[in-house]
Design a protein around this motif. Sequence first.
Motif, short mmCIF file in Angstrom:
data_model
loop_
_atom_site.label_atom_id
_atom_site.label_comp_id
_atom_site.label_asym_id
_atom_site.label_seq_id
_atom_site.Cartn_x
_atom_site.Cartn_y
_atom_site.Cartn_z
N THR A 1 1.98 -6.08 -16.47
CA THR A 1 1.23 -4.94 -16.56
C THR A 1 1.62 -3.97 -15.20
N VAL A 2 1.10 -4.82 -14.15
CA VAL A 2 0.93 -4.18 -12.59
C VAL A 2 1.80 -4.37 -12.01
N GLN A 3 2.92 -3.15 -11.72
CA GLN A 3 3.68 -4.03 -10.56
C GLN A 3 2.88 -3.30 -9.15
N ILE A 4 3.09 -4.23 -8.27
CA ILE A 4 1.64 -4.29 -6.92
C ILE A 4 3.06 -3.78 -5.86
N THR A 5 3.05 -2.97 -4.93
CA THR A 5 3.74 -3.05 -3.92
C THR A 5 2.49 -3.00 -2.29
N VAL A 6 2.59 -3.61 -1.79
CA VAL A 6 2.27 -4.38 -0.66
C VAL A 6 1.89 -3.33 0.95
N PHE A 7 1.54 -2.69 1.20
CA PHE A 7 2.22 -1.59 2.65
C PHE A 7 1.29 -2.52 3.44
N ASP A 8 2.33 -2.90 4.77
CA ASP A 8 1.85 -3.36 5.74
C ASP A 8 1.58 -2.77 6.80
N GLY A 9 0.46 -2.51 7.43
CA GLY A 9 -0.21 -0.77 8.35
C GLY A 9 0.02 -1.77 9.23
N ASN A 10 0.13 -2.54 9.99
CA ASN A 10 0.90 -3.01 11.27
C ASN A 10 -0.31 -2.97 12.58
N TYR A 11 -1.57 -2.85 12.04
CA TYR A 11 -2.81 -2.65 12.46
C TYR A 11 -2.64 -0.80 13.40
N ASP A 12 -2.14 -0.35 12.10
CA ASP A 12 -2.22 0.72 13.35
C ASP A 12 -2.34 2.10 12.13
N ALA A 13 -3.94 2.72 12.41
CA ALA A 13 -4.37 4.08 11.71
C ALA A 13 -3.41 5.12 11.27
N LEU A 14 -2.31 5.21 12.43
CA LEU A 14 -1.08 6.44 11.55
C LEU A 14 -0.62 5.96 10.40
N THR A 15 0.25 4.81 10.84
CA THR A 15 1.33 3.74 9.76
C THR A 15 0.58 3.93 8.59
N GLN A 16 -0.89 3.70 8.20
CA GLN A 16 -1.57 3.58 7.22
C GLN A 16 -1.57 5.06 6.67
N GLY A 17 -2.06 5.62 7.14
CA GLY A 17 -1.84 7.34 6.67
C GLY A 17 -0.40 7.86 5.81
#
Length: 333
Positions: A57-73
């Motif tokens: 039902t759901v396709q999940i994609t996990v994004f690893d932020g590597n402990y960095d706020a800019l990466t998460q942004g």
Amino acid sequence: MTSWKKAVLACAVVGLTCSAAQAKTIRIGAAVYGLKGEFMQMWTNALKAHPAVKDGTVQITVFDGNYDALTQGNQFDTMITQKYDAIIFVPIDKAAGAAAVAKAAAANIPVIGSNTRVSGDKLTSYVGSDDVVAGRMEAEAIVKAIGGKGNVVIIEGPIGQSAQIDRSKGIQEALSKTPDVKVLEHKTANWSRAESLGLVENWLTGHPGQINAIIAENDDMALGAIQALKSKGIDPKKVPVAGIDGIVDGISAVKRGEMTTFFQDSQAQAQGAMDVALRAVLGASYKPRSDIWAAYGEKMPWGDGTAKSYTVPWTQVVPANAEEILKRIPKSH
């Protein structure tokens, strides 16, 4: 409601697998602060084990932020551009994450916070545990273990992350009531077992024979502290150590009498966030599919799935309940 949402909802409600022919798959992104530590690996395993992910039902994609706020942004920008249906967010920085959430909200993409908090009021909902309570509980356990008197050191999480802020607050609240307990050192080890090992070895060298107990804001750092004690020839049973999370190695250390910890339910946080996200995407007819809601019952009621916050309870790990808690830890799939 669009036709594909109705089709997905019809499948989800009766627990059937939705094929591509029946409905468009719901795309949900999980932006997590980092995957080096065991707890976030447990959280990710739990998310992937949600019934809606397992049946397609759901396709999940996990994004690893590597402990960095800019990466998460930047990862938020990608999910917004690609028009994900919802985002589950575990931020590395409480303040910096707010801008990313606001962007997604402006694009009408629901964002469900999980595990760590973000500033502002743009989250659709939050599913996590009260870290102030956790900090207070572990500090109280340490104070009790040393008889209300002695010197402690505090190993903090990444500075600026909500878990570090709130657990530190809880620790200070508890220690402020015990004037005979003195804090010799406090510094971050960034949730890392290896960083904690080096940090505590330095503290033990700098304060020989003076450290009576160690308060670590997560289990990995507590385990690093235990390694440091052993490397200096000190019996961990004689220097009480407390952590938070209830990871596998932490529970094993509790069984050996080497530390105290408090179980943070990664399944309830991750799968709870997924159910709330699906409620936001599919509407009022969606019923939660994870079994965590039945497990907690009135301690964490679903209601109609639109509460702004869901609080997952803590459980202290003791030898008597250790095996039962180990069974609740999500395995990789």
